[in-house]
Design an enzyme around this catalytic site. Structure first.
Site, short mmCIF file in Angstrom:
data_model
loop_
_atom_site.label_atom_id
_atom_site.label_comp_id
_atom_site.label_asym_id
_atom_site.label_seq_id
_atom_site.Cartn_x
_atom_site.Cartn_y
_atom_site.Cartn_z
N GLY A 91 98.21 104.54 72.64
CA GLY A 91 99.09 103.78 71.77
C GLY A 91 99.78 102.60 72.43
O GLY A 91 100.88 102.21 72.03
N SER A 92 99.12 101.98 73.43
CA SER A 92 99.76 100.84 74.10
C SER A 92 99.89 99.65 73.15
O SER A 92 100.90 98.93 73.17
CB SER A 92 98.97 100.45 75.36
N LEU A 114 84.63 104.59 62.77
CA LEU A 114 84.24 103.62 61.76
C LEU A 114 84.62 104.16 60.38
O LEU A 114 84.24 105.27 60.02
CB LEU A 114 82.73 103.36 61.81
N HIS A 136 88.88 93.86 69.35
CA HIS A 136 87.71 94.23 70.15
C HIS A 136 87.78 93.51 71.49
O HIS A 136 88.14 92.33 71.56
CB HIS A 136 86.42 93.84 69.41
N GLY A 193 79.94 96.40 58.84
CA GLY A 193 79.16 96.40 60.07
C GLY A 193 79.96 96.87 61.26
O GLY A 193 81.12 97.29 61.14
#
Length: 203
Positions: free
Chosen positions: A15-16, A95, A112, A146
């Site tokens: 949880g940073s 996902l 990401h 995706g």
């Protein structure tokens, strides 16, 4: 956006990123409040952070449901109960499915640790090192069906050093990634955004 946008944060680990968002939200001028934290597993430090901050939490484990679709429906319901303006994947390692995207797809953010569309998937820094790139970084994007393919909101670059290992590069990216997440979420909730095809515009 309302005076203080409602954020639901989804996590899978320490949880940073959540901690950075909570710190930012402590400033009334930031424009957002974390209203709940969800996870896909029990016993993680991120849930302890959320509890210490007095936030409601929920856990939806895939293995507790008869199908991935049933898990997705349960996750969607739990998130919806908190009426979020934005849902943020802050190291959430699952996902989501069609039902979740139908409910939150234009306001579900993920970060990401690579400069998409290069190096999607779970090994961004490792793949960047193996390819020999000179710049790595982080991408913030709205999630679609995706894998790391949704419309890009923001990107930040960090240098790849000659003596970098996967660990050192990952840590350098994390620092830039966290700063970008906090800064961009603040802009989104204060200024709004539009998505036109693949282009995200913040006024």
């Amino acid at each position: 956006m309302p005076a203080s946008a409602r954020l639901v944060v989804l996590i899978s680990g320490s949880g940073s990123n959540l901690a950075a968002l909570l710190e930012a939200c402590a400033d009334p001028g930031y424009g957002a409040t974390v209203v709940a934290v969800g996870a896909d597993r029990d016993g993680i430090a991120g849930l302890d952070r959320a509890t210490a901050a007095g936030l409601p939490t929920f856990v939806e484990r895939v293995k507790d449901h008869p199908s991935r679709e049933a898990w997705d429906a349960a996750l969607t319901q739990h998130v919806a109960e908190h009426k979020p303006d934005l849902v943020i994947s802050a190291g959430f390692l699952k996902l989501v499915g069609d039902r979740f995207l139908a409910a939150f797809g234009d306001r579900y953010l993920n970060t990401h640790n690579a400069l998409l569309p290069a190096f999607p998937g779970i090994h961004g820094p490792r793949d960047a090192l193996a390819y020999g790139v000179k710049l790595a970084g982080a991408t913030l994007f709205f999630v679609d069906a995706g894998v790391d393919t949704g419309p890009i909101v923001a990107q930040t670059a960090v240098p790849v050093l000659d003596d970098d290992t996967e660990d050192t590069l990952t840590e350098r990216i994390k620092v830039a990634e966290r700063r970008q997440l906090v800064d961009t979420v603040g802009r989104l909730v204060r200024e709004g955004w539009t998505i036109t095809g693949r282009k995200v515009t913040i006024p």
